[in-house]
Design an enzyme around this catalytic site. Structure first.
Site, PDB file in Angstrom:
ATOM      1  N   CYS A 113      22.386  61.377  13.840  1.00 24.95           N
ATOM      2  CA  CYS A 113      22.358  62.361  14.927  1.00 24.95           C
ATOM      3  C   CYS A 113      23.306  61.970  16.058  1.00 24.95           C
ATOM      4  O   CYS A 113      24.513  62.117  15.915  1.00 24.95           O
ATOM      5  CB  CYS A 113      20.931  62.586  15.413  1.00 24.95           C
ATOM      6  SG  CYS A 113      20.730  64.160  16.301  1.00 24.95           S
ATOM      7  N   HIS A 221      18.081  63.691  10.549  1.00 24.87           N
ATOM      8  CA  HIS A 221      17.284  62.492  10.811  1.00 24.87           C
ATOM      9  C   HIS A 221      16.644  61.981   9.514  1.00 24.87           C
ATOM     10  O   HIS A 221      15.489  62.282   9.217  1.00 24.87           O
ATOM     11  CB  HIS A 221      16.199  62.783  11.861  1.00 24.87           C
ATOM     12  CG  HIS A 221      16.718  62.840  13.251  1.00 24.87           C
ATOM     13  ND1 HIS A 221      16.694  61.759  14.113  1.00 24.87           N
ATOM     14  CD2 HIS A 221      17.303  63.850  13.940  1.00 24.87           C
ATOM     15  CE1 HIS A 221      17.236  62.093  15.270  1.00 24.87           C
ATOM     16  NE2 HIS A 221      17.616  63.369  15.192  1.00 24.87           N
ATOM     17  N   GLU A 223      15.520  59.072   8.880  1.00 19.07           N
ATOM     18  CA  GLU A 223      14.474  58.073   9.087  1.00 19.07           C
ATOM     19  C   GLU A 223      13.073  58.664   8.935  1.00 19.07           C
ATOM     20  O   GLU A 223      12.106  57.941   8.673  1.00 19.07           O
ATOM     21  CB  GLU A 223      14.626  57.398  10.456  1.00 19.07           C
ATOM     22  CG  GLU A 223      14.274  58.250  11.656  1.00 19.07           C
ATOM     23  CD  GLU A 223      15.415  59.097  12.183  1.00 19.07           C
ATOM     24  OE1 GLU A 223      15.379  59.448  13.381  1.00 19.07           O
ATOM     25  OE2 GLU A 223      16.344  59.422  11.407  1.00 19.07           O
TER      26      GLU A 223
END
Length: 259
Positions: A113, A221, A223
């Protein structure tokens, strides 16, 4: 074999609206530890506290995290406006030269990001302050309401370059991702290869051409749910392998000092 040390770039926050902290999302540390099999180390991104040289000697790879603050437009030659939002000049001062040094030395990083945008700016690129205001573009921002599961839900496809590194990594020409960003690439920096796009044409996946190390960066994202997501898991696994390879090489051949 010991785990490679992965520096996770932290962000500045105010705890209880008054106590300044350097912080990092738990999902970043979890993805590094459980999927990349690295030792997560939160980095206070402030040149008054750390130097690029210190970080590169202490860490084997870096996760350039997302964050609410944006790269200051002066870093790419444009004046700031209200649309550019909040800034973190201290993080700019550490991460942008860190990216360039990692590219030069071959030390791996994974951009996420804001980190994706930092990679582009570090290599001479520019950013749009608000892509949802561009003709034909969608709103890629985080939904204002809902649970974390709803905010990080998969929202659009990313079409990858045929036989490019992301296609090869994911084993598919199209993947589904979440989307929680306001800014986006305007012009690609020198050696930046845009390897994936959202349906509205927004760049979503990049790498640095002819770089000797791992330089993949994504606008989404990964993660979130990294251990179970079919896109996130191979991305963090490949990054972890690159960090282990760097650590092994560093132990055999100590890192030269910067000029």
């Amino acid at each position: 074999m010991s785990r490679p040390v992965i520096g996770i770039i932290g962000n500045v926050h105010l705890l209880n609206d008054q106590y300044p902290v350097h912080a990092g999302g738990q999902m970043n540390s979890t993805a590094v530890a459980r999927v990349a099999n690295g030792l997560p180390l939160l980095i206070p991104a402030d040149p008054a506290l750390v130097s690029v040289e210190d970080l590169m000697e202490s860490c084997d790879g870096f996760v350039l995290t997302g964050g609410r603050a944006n790269v200051h437009p002066e870093e790419y030659g444009e004046p700031p406006t209200e649309a550019h939002g909040a800034f973190d000049r201290a993080r700019d001062a550490i991460v942008l030269p860190l990216v360039r040094a990692c590219v030069e030395r071959g030390q791996p990083f994974l951009g996420i990001c804001r980190g994706f945008q930092e990679v582009n700016v570090a290599m001479g690129g520019t950013l749009y302050p608000e892509i949802r205001e561009l003709p034909g573009r969608s709103n890629h921002r985080m939904p204002p309401d809902g649970t974390l599961e709803e905010k990080f839900a998969l929202r659009h496809e990313v079409t990858l370059t045929e036989n490019g590194p992301f296609h090869q990594l994911f084993g598919a020409p199209k993947v589904m991702t979440n989307t929680l960003h306001g800014q986006g690439i305007k012009t690609a920096g020198s050696r930046i290869v845009i390897d994936g796009h959202a349906p509205d044409g927004t760049p979503e996946a990049i790498y640095v051409r002819d770089a000797p190390g791992f330089t993949l960066a994504v606008q989404w994202h990964p993660e979130w749910n990294a251990a179970d997501d079919p896109v996130s898991r191979p991305l963090f696994t490949a990054f972890g392998a690159a960090a282990r390879a760097w650590a092994d090489s560093k132990h055999r051949h100590p890192l030269p000092k910067s000029a």
